[in-house]
Motif scaffolding. Sequence first.
Motif, short mmCIF file in Angstrom:
data_model
loop_
_atom_site.label_atom_id
_atom_site.label_comp_id
_atom_site.label_asym_id
_atom_site.label_seq_id
_atom_site.Cartn_x
_atom_site.Cartn_y
_atom_site.Cartn_z
N GLN A 48 0.82 -1.22 0.00
CA GLN A 48 0.00 0.00 0.00
C GLN A 48 0.86 1.27 0.00
OE1 GLN A 48 -2.26 -0.92 3.47
NE2 GLN A 48 -0.70 -0.18 4.91
N ASP A 49 2.10 1.17 0.45
CA ASP A 49 3.01 2.32 0.44
C ASP A 49 3.55 2.61 -0.96
OD1 ASP A 49 2.94 2.73 3.28
OD2 ASP A 49 4.29 1.01 3.50
N LEU A 50 3.48 1.63 -1.85
CA LEU A 50 4.09 1.77 -3.18
C LEU A 50 3.06 1.79 -4.32
CD1 LEU A 50 6.99 -0.85 -2.71
CD2 LEU A 50 7.13 1.64 -2.39
N GLU A 51 1.82 1.47 -4.03
CA GLU A 51 0.86 1.22 -5.09
C GLU A 51 0.48 2.46 -5.91
OE1 GLU A 51 -2.47 -0.47 -3.05
OE2 GLU A 51 -3.11 1.42 -2.16
N ARG A 52 0.56 3.66 -5.31
CA ARG A 52 0.09 4.86 -6.03
C ARG A 52 0.88 5.10 -7.31
NH1 ARG A 52 0.39 10.34 -6.71
NH2 ARG A 52 2.43 10.51 -5.71
#
Length: 278
Positions: A48-52
């Motif tokens: 979730q920290d890298l998905e954007r």
Amino acid sequence: MIQDIAPHSYDNQYRPVPPKRDSIALYYEGHTVLLRKTREGIEFPRFQDLERLNEDIYQDYIYLFTIDKEQYYLVKEISRERLSDFTLENTEIFRTGEPQYRAFAGITGFQLFNWYRAHRYCGRCGHLMKMDKKERMVYCEECRNMEFPKICPAVIIGVTDKNRILLSKYADRAFKKYALLAGYTEIGETVEETVKREVMEEVGLKVKNIRYYKSQPWSFTDTLLMGFYCDLDGEDTIILDKEELALAEWFEREDIPVKSSRDSLTNEMIMKFKNGEV
């Protein structure tokens, strides 16, 4: 030692299940790893920290292992936030990083990262390798070559002479502390024969009464270390292999200039002798 992470539980059974948003993503570049430093120690990014900035991150991953109930995955070629708290740090951080189970996860993931990177193409015919769905293996659809992770066996050697132990320092290496003699096992050689050969090659001494102590997975060099103590057999004059060692010296038990540290089998073996436990 670094792999002693109890009460945490390491499970390396291959389970290629899809990651969740809170699954841990291990990302490496060369000898660096993506993490952030907090008051509690090192912390790895979650998906979730890298998905954007990485919409395909949930399609391009490799399952690695589980610690407790947290699943760890290898991710490739990601984009990072400009002001992200996560930074690339040298993997040497895992020698002393806390918490210990995270350091163990990070260096074990690094070993698998190196193995996958070295086996992208078939060593027999040069075609692209494919990942197997049931076990940790890559294979070639063209020539049916199969590759499994391979571990290099090596020995750590505590050469003793009554109340003395032989300590050495490596030549031309970043690691400058005292260590025990060590070396890789060659094809067709038993590990006991490796002990005798390495001691003779590096310091010109004969040994006897070779006895096994314990082993350690050492992901810094893709190695399975096997520790042995042995006794000097005959003369104690050192003939130094200067290409391998900067020095080698005999130390009385009470004069050993080494302090206890967490990570290595070498240190544990030295401290066992220093404290009169072997």
